[in-house]
Design a protein around this motif. Structure first.
Motif, PDB file in Angstrom:
ATOM      1  N   VAL A 174     -52.177  28.172  39.785  1.00  0.00           N
ATOM      2  CA  VAL A 174     -51.816  26.822  40.207  1.00  0.00           C
ATOM      3  C   VAL A 174     -52.927  25.897  39.744  1.00  0.00           C
ATOM      4  CG1 VAL A 174     -51.174  25.317  42.116  1.00  0.00           C
ATOM      5  CG2 VAL A 174     -50.623  27.760  42.225  1.00  0.00           C
ATOM      6  N   ARG A 175     -52.590  24.976  38.852  1.00  0.00           N
ATOM      7  CA  ARG A 175     -53.590  24.101  38.224  1.00  0.00           C
ATOM      8  C   ARG A 175     -53.562  22.735  38.906  1.00  0.00           C
ATOM      9  NH1 ARG A 175     -55.012  20.674  33.556  1.00  0.00           N
ATOM     10  NH2 ARG A 175     -56.516  21.794  32.264  1.00  0.00           N
ATOM     11  N   LEU A 176     -54.589  22.433  39.693  1.00  0.00           N
ATOM     12  CA  LEU A 176     -54.659  21.174  40.426  1.00  0.00           C
ATOM     13  C   LEU A 176     -55.475  20.144  39.643  1.00  0.00           C
ATOM     14  CD1 LEU A 176     -55.381  22.522  44.027  1.00  0.00           C
ATOM     15  CD2 LEU A 176     -53.175  22.222  42.867  1.00  0.00           C
ATOM     16  N   SER A 177     -55.160  18.878  39.876  1.00  0.00           N
ATOM     17  CA  SER A 177     -55.848  17.793  39.169  1.00  0.00           C
ATOM     18  C   SER A 177     -55.977  16.579  40.070  1.00  0.00           C
ATOM     19  CB  SER A 177     -55.070  17.414  37.900  1.00  0.00           C
ATOM     20  OG  SER A 177     -55.670  16.317  37.238  1.00  0.00           O
ATOM     21  N   LEU A 178     -56.984  15.758  39.791  1.00  0.00           N
ATOM     22  CA  LEU A 178     -57.087  14.468  40.479  1.00  0.00           C
ATOM     23  C   LEU A 178     -56.054  13.479  39.964  1.00  0.00           C
ATOM     24  CD1 LEU A 178     -60.945  13.868  40.712  1.00  0.00           C
ATOM     25  CD2 LEU A 178     -59.357  14.284  42.607  1.00  0.00           C
ATOM     26  N   GLN A 179     -55.618  13.656  38.721  1.00  0.00           N
ATOM     27  CA  GLN A 179     -54.574  12.802  38.173  1.00  0.00           C
ATOM     28  C   GLN A 179     -53.249  13.182  38.810  1.00  0.00           C
ATOM     29  OE1 GLN A 179     -54.075  13.087  33.950  1.00  0.00           O
ATOM     30  NE2 GLN A 179     -52.571  11.444  33.852  1.00  0.00           N
ATOM     31  N   ALA A 180     -52.484  12.190  39.261  1.00  0.00           N
ATOM     32  CA  ALA A 180     -51.224  12.478  39.947  1.00  0.00           C
ATOM     33  C   ALA A 180     -50.217  11.379  39.659  1.00  0.00           C
ATOM     34  CB  ALA A 180     -51.447  12.590  41.456  1.00  0.00           C
ATOM     35  N   ASN A 181     -48.941  11.747  39.680  1.00  0.00           N
ATOM     36  CA  ASN A 181     -47.869  10.764  39.566  1.00  0.00           C
ATOM     37  C   ASN A 181     -47.688  10.054  40.895  1.00  0.00           C
ATOM     38  OD1 ASN A 181     -47.238  11.732  36.886  1.00  0.00           O
ATOM     39  ND2 ASN A 181     -46.208  13.473  37.861  1.00  0.00           N
ATOM     40  N   ARG A 182     -47.105   8.871  40.841  1.00  0.00           N
ATOM     41  CA  ARG A 182     -46.913   8.098  42.073  1.00  0.00           C
ATOM     42  C   ARG A 182     -45.879   8.724  42.993  1.00  0.00           C
ATOM     43  NH1 ARG A 182     -47.464   4.266  38.045  1.00  0.00           N
ATOM     44  NH2 ARG A 182     -45.201   4.235  37.688  1.00  0.00           N
ATOM     45  N   GLN A 183     -44.913   9.423  42.432  1.00  0.00           N
ATOM     46  CA  GLN A 183     -43.788   9.946  43.205  1.00  0.00           C
ATOM     47  C   GLN A 183     -43.687  11.453  43.044  1.00  0.00           C
ATOM     48  OE1 GLN A 183     -40.018   8.222  42.028  1.00  0.00           O
ATOM     49  NE2 GLN A 183     -38.828   9.868  42.963  1.00  0.00           N
ATOM     50  N   ALA A 184     -43.491  12.157  44.159  1.00  0.00           N
ATOM     51  CA  ALA A 184     -43.253  13.597  44.109  1.00  0.00           C
ATOM     52  C   ALA A 184     -41.800  13.868  43.766  1.00  0.00           C
ATOM     53  CB  ALA A 184     -43.594  14.234  45.450  1.00  0.00           C
ATOM     54  N   ARG A 185     -41.563  14.992  43.113  1.00  0.00           N
ATOM     55  CA  ARG A 185     -40.205  15.397  42.764  1.00  0.00           C
ATOM     56  C   ARG A 185     -39.943  16.798  43.303  1.00  0.00           C
ATOM     57  NH1 ARG A 185     -37.868  11.865  39.166  1.00  0.00           N
ATOM     58  NH2 ARG A 185     -39.328  10.227  38.513  1.00  0.00           N
ATOM     59  N   PRO A 186     -38.674  17.138  43.516  1.00  0.00           N
ATOM     60  CA  PRO A 186     -38.362  18.455  44.086  1.00  0.00           C
ATOM     61  C   PRO A 186     -38.818  19.586  43.174  1.00  0.00           C
ATOM     62  CG  PRO A 186     -36.454  16.987  44.212  1.00  0.00           C
ATOM     63  CD  PRO A 186     -37.453  16.315  43.326  1.00  0.00           C
ATOM     64  N   VAL A 187     -39.440  20.575  43.759  1.00  0.00           N
ATOM     65  CA  VAL A 187     -39.842  21.778  43.029  1.00  0.00           C
ATOM     66  C   VAL A 187     -39.594  22.971  43.926  1.00  0.00           C
ATOM     67  CG1 VAL A 187     -41.625  20.619  41.661  1.00  0.00           C
ATOM     68  CG2 VAL A 187     -42.235  21.663  43.834  1.00  0.00           C
ATOM     69  N   GLY A 188     -39.549  24.155  43.323  1.00  0.00           N
ATOM     70  CA  GLY A 188     -39.453  25.376  44.111  1.00  0.00           C
ATOM     71  C   GLY A 188     -38.062  25.944  44.171  1.00  0.00           C
TER      72      GLY A 188
END
Length: 312
Positions: A157-171
């Motif tokens: 799982v690759r985490l980053s400080l850069q992020a999109n404004r909106q979350a999208r469904p995953v999983g």
């Protein structure tokens, strides 16, 4: 909005109380955040210090006993420095575990090149059996982490400080229908539909890709799981036309997924452009936004390269 790393610490601390076989192995990074969990579960939150080879070995050893280890530090110290242990202690021994990185490709520019890992996904790509998640929002990171904890396989799982404004469904819970906005546990979701080419945005690259392709007649796919690569989803997106133009925008080494895309489209005339972090080391470390611009991963740079490719 909290960061992906903040969410990871909070959710993992919660999961430790709910999942008796879950363990966390640290190498000083994020140790302060896990201090309450370590007091509550001293036998399952282990800080080995700045010993990254031991970090991987200890996690794999726990997996051999039937535990589900989460192994965490910066990407450069989690994948690159102890790569032999990742290859042998997890892969050769045939055990599962969850590697959770922080730092990304240039999250902390002041730390210098020692703390940058643009080649981490490409390096893991040389090994068999790894699922690779690249969330673009803390909510996505949480969903993918919870899914990984429930399994027994090998997950990065690759985490980053850069992020999109909106979350999208995953999983797994979202299913996979191929319709706009839907995704499966490893599937690409369709964010925008068009006929003039297909752009795959990976994780935190989505907002910049959407800005870069505004007004263009292109498909935009969103990927938070890049391994296994959703070749079937890419083939559906490009359609049954006489050929296909595909651009893959990744927040790590440019071209990491071009081979997978070429394999998926091998029966169709096609062109693939891989955009991402270049190989040249940028020694004036600056800020994250400056690295994005220098690698052509800001909206302006992406627009120029995507339109130039599609016109070619």
């Amino acid at each position: 909005m909290d960061t992906m790393r903040d969410r990871f610490v909070a959710i993992t601390s919660q999961l430790l109380a709910e999942e008796p076989r879950l363990a966390v192995v640290l190498a000083d990074i994020s140790a302060d955040g896990f201090a309450p969990a370590r007091r509550a579960h001293p036998d399952r939150v282990i800080n080995v210090g700045i010993r990254e080879q031991l970090l991987i070995g200890a996690g794999a050893g726990m997996a051999l006993t039937g535990m589900r280890p989460i192994v965490h530090t910066f990407a450069s110290f989690l994948v690159e420095r102890p790569f032999e242990q990742v290859k042998l202690d997890f892969g050769h021994q045939g055990v599962g575990g969850i590697l959770v990185s922080a730092g990304g490709s240039y999250d902390w520019p002041a730390g210098g090149f020692t703390h940058m890992a643009p080649g981490d996904v490409a390096l893991l790509d040389t090994l068999d059996g790894w699922t690779v998640h690249v969330p673009g929002h803390p909510d996505e990171a949480e969903a993918l982490l919870r899914e990984a904890v429930d399994g027994d396989d090998r997950v990065y799982v690759r985490l980053s400080l850069q992020a999109n404004r909106q979350a999208r469904p995953v999983g797994r819970s979202t299913g996979s229908t191929g319709s706009t906005g839907s995704t499966g546990s490893t599937g690409f979701s369709v964010v925008r539909e068009g006929r003039g080419g297909t752009v795959v945005a990976v994780g935190p690259m989505l907002d910049n890709v959407l800005a870069a392709t505004e007004g263009l007649d292109v498909n935009v796919l969103y990927a938070t799981t890049v391994r296994p690569f959703d070749g079937a989803g890419l083939r559906r997106a490009v359609g049954a036309g006489p050929g296909a133009d595909v651009v893959i925008v990744e927040p790590y080494l440019a071209g990491t997924s071009t081979a997978a895309a070429n394999e998926a489209l091998m029966e169709l005339p096609h062109r693939v452009l891989g955009l991402g972090v270049g190989r040249a080391e940028l020694r004036r470390y600056g800020q994250m936004e400056e690295h994005l611009a220098a690698h052509g991963l800001d909206a302006r740079g992406l627009r120029e390269r995507i339109t130039g490719f599609l016109r070619g």
